[in-house]
Design an enzyme around this catalytic site. Sequence first.
Site, PDB file in Angstrom:
ATOM      1  N   SER A   1       0.867  -1.173   0.000  1.00 51.33           N
ATOM      2  CA  SER A   1       0.000   0.000   0.000  1.00 51.33           C
ATOM      3  C   SER A   1       0.908   1.228   0.000  1.00 51.33           C
ATOM      4  O   SER A   1       2.091   1.130   0.346  1.00 51.33           O
ATOM      5  CB  SER A   1      -0.920  -0.010   1.225  1.00 51.33           C
TER       6      SER A   1
ATOM      7  N   ASP B   1      -1.454  15.652  15.884  1.00 49.20           N
ATOM      8  CA  ASP B   1      -0.454  16.362  16.686  1.00 49.20           C
ATOM      9  C   ASP B   1      -1.136  17.392  17.578  1.00 49.20           C
ATOM     10  O   ASP B   1      -1.995  18.147  17.118  1.00 49.20           O
ATOM     11  CB  ASP B   1       0.558  17.046  15.768  1.00 49.20           C
TER      12      ASP B   1
ATOM     13  N   PHE C   1      12.396  14.639   9.518  1.00 48.63           N
ATOM     14  CA  PHE C   1      11.306  13.710   9.837  1.00 48.63           C
ATOM     15  C   PHE C   1      11.631  12.899  11.091  1.00 48.63           C
ATOM     16  O   PHE C   1      10.799  12.721  11.963  1.00 48.63           O
ATOM     17  CB  PHE C   1      11.092  12.697   8.707  1.00 48.63           C
TER      18      PHE C   1
ATOM     19  N   HIS D   1       3.754  -1.029   3.744  1.00 48.42           N
ATOM     20  CA  HIS D   1       3.158   0.288   3.464  1.00 48.42           C
ATOM     21  C   HIS D   1       4.303   1.241   3.146  1.00 48.42           C
ATOM     22  O   HIS D   1       5.226   1.395   3.951  1.00 48.42           O
ATOM     23  CB  HIS D   1       2.395   0.759   4.711  1.00 48.42           C
TER      24      HIS D   1
END
Length: 293
Positions: free
Chosen positions: A25, A119, A222, A272
Amino acid sequence: MGFHHAQQIESLNQSVSELKKINVSFEFFPPTTESMENTLWDSIERLQTLKPSFVSVTYGANSGTRDRTHNVIKSIQERTGLVAAPHLTCIDANEQELRQIAKDYWNSGVKNIVALRGDLPSGSSKPNMYASDLVELLKQEADFDISVAAYPEVHSEAKSAQADLQALKRKMDAGANRAITQFFFDVESYLRFRDRCAAIGIESEIVPGILPVSNYNTLLKFANFANVKVPNWLHQQFQGLDNDQNTRNLVGASIAMDMVKVLSREGVKDFHFYTLNRSELSYAICHTLGVRP
């Protein structure tokens, strides 16, 4: 040619010929400019040929992007017929709004959702809803297929690894269908996490989230934000490549291919990919794993 060498070649031949059938995915994010929009659609068109089990679209933390997410989801469904799953967070909407959003999604044929807490806005300490509450609410509205987030290296706000695992268990017990992990580079940390999930009675798939790295500096941002360890070997692999995108792509794809092959041998059947709206690396990785048009 020594015995050890022959053994290595043998195991390489074996690992390439023994690929197990896997499902993939892909995650995309809503574009903000026209050129980003073109990149996104090029990627979707390329990756849809691999027949992913679903694609997801992320969601920034304000309602403007919620509409953008919904529009991208609708377009993907209309243009490709793929199963498209919007991210949905519960930080910036009350229960009534969330029920309305859920109804709207279900009625427009969106049956898959990635349910997240979202968040926290800066300055607020405790959310009034958690992802497990959102999963419960969605399941009350309709029989959505729900993915939730898991953190092999522990969520940055969790009190402890055990508390974090309990939080995942609550989400699964509330009716989530699978967990998708935050990206990671230490394969061991994923495998240990999967064992701990099994030990606590989580029976659903713990799908590894794979981030093919093509820009090391972006990755550091990140990783810092997501509490992900960047191992020293990764740093060394990207050293000296600041002005060399081609080599960075090859290095990033190669690292992800190695990770995914090991995971596949360990029995992982679903992967994924965090595409960052690009298709090249994810497509190449899938190809080497036997996922073909």
